[in-house]
Design a protein around this motif. Structure first.
Motif, PDB file in Angstrom:
ATOM      1  N   GLY A  18     -28.375 -14.821  25.510  1.00 41.01           N
ATOM      2  CA  GLY A  18     -29.755 -14.937  25.040  1.00 41.01           C
ATOM      3  C   GLY A  18     -30.138 -13.821  24.098  1.00 41.01           C
ATOM      4  O   GLY A  18     -30.816 -14.047  23.085  1.00 41.01           O
TER       5      GLY A  18
ATOM      6  N   TYR B  13     -23.573 -15.397  30.366  1.00 40.65           N
ATOM      7  CA  TYR B  13     -24.671 -16.290  30.688  1.00 40.65           C
ATOM      8  C   TYR B  13     -25.347 -15.911  32.007  1.00 40.65           C
ATOM      9  O   TYR B  13     -26.318 -16.496  32.404  1.00 40.65           O
ATOM     10  CB  TYR B  13     -24.181 -17.738  30.774  1.00 40.65           C
ATOM     11  CG  TYR B  13     -23.585 -18.215  29.466  1.00 40.65           C
ATOM     12  CD1 TYR B  13     -24.397 -18.597  28.405  1.00 40.65           C
ATOM     13  CD2 TYR B  13     -22.203 -18.267  29.290  1.00 40.65           C
ATOM     14  CE1 TYR B  13     -23.848 -19.025  27.210  1.00 40.65           C
ATOM     15  CE2 TYR B  13     -21.643 -18.690  28.094  1.00 40.65           C
ATOM     16  CZ  TYR B  13     -22.468 -19.067  27.061  1.00 40.65           C
ATOM     17  OH  TYR B  13     -21.938 -19.483  25.868  1.00 40.65           O
TER      18      TYR B  13
ATOM     19  N   TYR C 252     -33.510 -11.599  29.226  1.00 40.23           N
ATOM     20  CA  TYR C 252     -32.473 -12.409  28.589  1.00 40.23           C
ATOM     21  C   TYR C 252     -31.085 -12.073  29.128  1.00 40.23           C
ATOM     22  O   TYR C 252     -30.809 -10.932  29.529  1.00 40.23           O
ATOM     23  CB  TYR C 252     -32.465 -12.196  27.073  1.00 40.23           C
ATOM     24  CG  TYR C 252     -33.667 -12.762  26.355  1.00 40.23           C
ATOM     25  CD1 TYR C 252     -33.732 -14.104  26.011  1.00 40.23           C
ATOM     26  CD2 TYR C 252     -34.735 -11.933  26.009  1.00 40.23           C
ATOM     27  CE1 TYR C 252     -34.836 -14.620  25.340  1.00 40.23           C
ATOM     28  CE2 TYR C 252     -35.841 -12.436  25.343  1.00 40.23           C
ATOM     29  CZ  TYR C 252     -35.883 -13.781  25.015  1.00 40.23           C
ATOM     30  OH  TYR C 252     -36.991 -14.290  24.361  1.00 40.23           O
TER      31      TYR C 252
END
Length: 447
Positions: free
Chosen positions: A335, A447, A331
């Motif tokens: 996330g 991200y 992740y």
């Protein structure tokens, strides 16, 4: 072909579970992941999804029965015409048929569907038993047979020490207590033969461990608290705990959060904190020191786990639970923030699934949210270590150029199994975690 349904492991330390109720009857057709039964443990209650589609051929464990993890509790008969039979049954339901679920409902075996399923199924006798004996079961876990023996002899379960898994009281414990109870009552008769009548009228009693004063209150621990207590004692007895602490400069991360966390929450719908940053750094540390992601077996082997499944300690109203974020290293920061938020919400709403409670390989604990400065955690067995992140606090620090600056600092505390790691390995892991956390600049790509 028949497929056996086994008692799942709801947590790394859970060795058994109790059938709360069956949500399907023998002969019913079930879809893959459709809820079959309610499973109860000391930690959580969860619904057991069906591993395959087919007909529930036989129920092997009855409501109220406690069985070990991995025990067969039902058989599902798979056949080529299962789908056709199920479709036929759904088009012409009988008076006792359960209502057909939508695909979305069948694919979501969460506790929030429990009320609907209980209405749709035949009430289980265990519901009445739970209503009548709720207080007794909260005091201590016991097997159904031991519970019946205790009622027959009028015994207080708090007086009996269980020798089963997680302190569970078994039939043997009841019988041993009765034998000891009887010997205590008869011993004075042998010592004082001149006054047998007086001795016979004396009720045998076990001296209380503690006499409560007028300004004190006795609190009976819940099943979860008893389970936590047993696990903590067993962990300290099993693993030779060692602890090491490092100090981390979190200034750049703290500044980024101060500037961007509100915007991030408006955009994504969930918050971001220091936790995802620490979890990401822990994944980096595990890659550098794989032994921290392992377990020591009873036959003196070390099993190194290749997947990084991070357990997250979550405090709830009823106690501490440690659900799992599987493959946490896959992740991004955003996330991880989403996963942490979702799993914490499920934990506090008592909606954790079986998958949530399985497979963790390392735990991150965050007592710093309560303002702690340094905390020493206890290893969650059978892991090799656990990391506590404490509060990020501003304080004066001497920088590399011998200046004094105000920085946002945090202590990381690692408890590790000294059978698996020495101090050098533990320090190497913490060094990698600290290096990752201090590598972020003023701009952070989440991200």
């Amino acid at each position: 072909m028949s497929t056996s349904v086994k008692m799942p492991r709801l947590g790394e330390t859970v060795a058994e579970g109790t059938i709360g109720s069956w949500l399907k009857n023998e002969g019913d057709y079930v879809e893959v992941d459709e809820s079959l039964a309610e499973i109860e443990t000391d930690k959580i209650n969860a619904e057991l999804p069906s591993p395959v589609a087919g007909r529930l051929a036989k129920i092997l464990a009855q409501p109220g029965e406690t069985v070990a993890v991995g025990t067969d509790i039902a058989l599902i008969e798979e056949s080529a015409d299962v789908s056709a039979a199920a479709a036929s049954a759904s088009s012409a339901p009988g008076p006792d048929a359960a209502p057909v679920k939508s695909d979305a409902q069948a694919a979501t075996p969460l506790l929030n569907a429990r009320d609907e399923q209980k209405v749709a199924t035949k009430p289980s006798p265990v519901a009445n038993r739970h209503g009548e004996q709720k207080e007794e079961e909260e005091r201590q876990r016991i097997s159904p047979l031991a519970r019946r023996l205790a009622r027959e002899h009028g015994l207080d379960l708090n007086d009996i020490t269980g020798t089963g898994t997680s302190g569970r009281v078994r039939k043997e414990d009841i019988m041993a207590y009765l034998e000891q109870h009887s010997s205590v009552a008869t011993a004075p008769v042998q010592q004082v033969p001149s006054a047998p009548a007086a001795v016979a009228t004396q009720p045998a009693a076990v001296a209380p461990a503690y006499i409560t004063g007028e300004d004190e209150e006795v609190v009976t621990p819940s099943r979860m608290r008893l389970s936590i207590a047993e696990h903590m004692v067993r962990s300290k007895r099993t693993s030779p705990h060692a602890t090491t602490v490092v100090e981390v400069d979190m200034t750049n991360i703290a500044r980024w959060l101060q500037q961007h966390k509100d915007e991030f929450k408006r955009r994504e719908g969930y918050g971001i904190s220091f936790v995802p940053f620490v979890m990401k750094a822990v994944c980096e540390g595990i890659r550098k020191v794989p032994l921290i992601n392992s377990t020591w077996t009873e036959d003196n082997k070390i099993i190194v786990k290749k997947r990084i499944n991070l357990g997250v300690a979550v405090a709830t109203d009823v106690g501490l639970v440690v659900p799992t974020i599987h493959d946490a290293d896959q992740y991004t920061l955003a996330g991880l923030a989403k996963q942490v938020n979702a799993i914490a919400q499920r934990a506090r709403a008592n909606k954790l699934t079986i998958q949530d409670m399985q497979g963790s390989t390392f735990v991150v604990n965050n007592p710093g949210v309560f303002g702690t400065i340094i905390s020493v955690p206890i290893i969650n067995q059978p892991h090799a270590g656990i990391l506590s992140m404490d509060a990020v606090v501003k304080r004066p620090v001497v920088t590399e150029d011998d200046a004094i600056a105000i920085r946002s600092m945090m202590y990381l505390c690692l408890s590790f199994d000294h059978r698996i790691l020495d101090g050098a390995g533990a320090a190497g892991f913490l060094q990698a975690v600290r290096a990752k956390l201090q590598s972020y600049g003023r701009e952070v790509d989440v991200y």
